[in-house]
Design an enzyme around this catalytic site. Sequence first.
Site: not given
Length: 605
Positions: A451-455
């Site tokens: 998952l993306d860092m921000a997700t």
Amino acid sequence: MSFAPIVSRTANKRSRTAEIYQQHHALDEATADVDDQFLTPIPADQYHEANLPKVFAYPHCYEPHPIASMAADQLREQFLSSSSDFQAIINDDTVGKMMGVLVVRYGHHNEKNNNQQQQLGYLKAYSGTLPTGTALSSEDEFCPSLYNRFGQDGFYKRGEEDLNELTRLIEQIEQNPERKTRRDHLTSVEESCNERWSAAKTNGKMMQKERRSIRKQQKTILDENEYDALDERLKQEGAAIQREMKQLKSQINQETQDAQNAVQEMEHSLKDLKDTRRGKSRELQDQLFNQYNFLNANGEKQSLLPMFANTPLGRPPSGAGDCAAPKLFQHAFRKGYEPIALAEFWWGTSPTNEVRRHNLYYPACRGKCLPILEHMLQGVDVESNPMDIAPAEESSDKFDLEILYEDEYFVVVNKPEGMLSAPGRTLEFSVYSMMKEKYPEATGPLLVHRLDMATSGVLLVAKDKDTHKALAAQFIDRSIQKRYVALLNGELKQNNKKGNINLPLAPDYINRPMQMVSEEGKPAQTIYEVIDVVDGLTRVNFYPVTGRTHQLRVHAAHSQGLDCPIVGDDIYGSRDDRLCLHAGYLELTHPVTQKRMTFTAATPF
């Protein structure tokens, strides 16, 4: 001159700006008589020295400081919104532009106490050039390009004329009816020759088979002398056929060669012209790049070619040096100004393949500007890249990695936003590092997906390589079901509560890590479902069919997608407390028991 800020994007930013820039601090003079047509002074009662940035923000990942936002607001309000030239950019099909302001500190001689007083002002610039034929009456208010390539007597104009003439000659050959006639003739000759050769080979095999049959039949009937005579005659027939085949082959080759020569006569001329144009274009570009000599705060100069020598391309991309930020810094360093804060925002229509939203702020691009700004900001106290700053040692306490499920084969965790799935280029702390520490005996890659860092949300971790292989196979064959929930900044223009987004994606190498819509990219498909709309924000479920980088973020923000960026998307939209994207549901088949299992994580926004 009024410098009151216009309406900002959020109430939080309005209150922050008002708090920091109260009118309680003034210098002896509100404006400065500075001999610089590009500098707009900022009245001293509009800022507080103590609240100005102590270091310059890292230009490729930052949020504009309020003083820069105020300068950008004034640019929007007093010039861009009323300029017919720039209004045309957003009112027709012309692609918009990146606009920039740079707040600077400069010296001013104060006659009252005969000392050097310092004051703030701002410079403004736009990326690239205005559309062909646009005459901007106030262009002298914008910092100019380092080199005016369109000067009437410049080498670039003459070089372009030479290239245009080569292009005309190339198009003349490409569009010449004789070229098509010759190519069609070659195709016809090749088809005819293939048919004749195929027929001759078939006939030769048939005759050979017939001679073999005759020998077999006559072997027991004829005496030895008669059979020898028959055999000799059949051999002569076979040899004659071989000579005919050889003659036919020679004839076919000659006919084909003649047709090919006729085609190549024009194609070689075309290739020579294209090679000449390519070489002249590169020479012209190199000559142009050498005209761009960038200053830094130490007074040192460097041209484009050495700046980009160690980049993946090995040379500057087209348009390098014409972005707003280099123009702003160049003028600031020429005049001896001290850079304080930068802000760049998009004005106008987004390019078809990219996500650029009117009036939103964006960092300086990496592909064109990173090598340039690395040089230009030498001598300036610049903060470190926020993405390279490692979390504190107490990161494991800061990030509560909730375990949703665990057995001897795999673990399901709820990854918090702001935490890497796997170690990055400079940051080691991640879900992977925590799992490696927690399960030292685990084998294989551990992370089944990312998952993306921000997700935030559900993430699978395999304890052994066989389990990893089995779970990864379910992602590949798409038997794993995923559901994300997102909060979109706006309401969908279309009335469909459900829909399907098909926009192929490719990396935007000039603006890493952004992705762009491109027919040459990989297929990307997302199914969406609207849950509700509250206060102008739309909550949706996303069901990604494919798993491309930033797929959901681009499909949400792009004008051909939902045209509503995800709240908090600092890459394709605007910053907020967090990216409102959460992987809330995952369904899979257990790799050992073969039971169907579901895992959920509550939505945190």
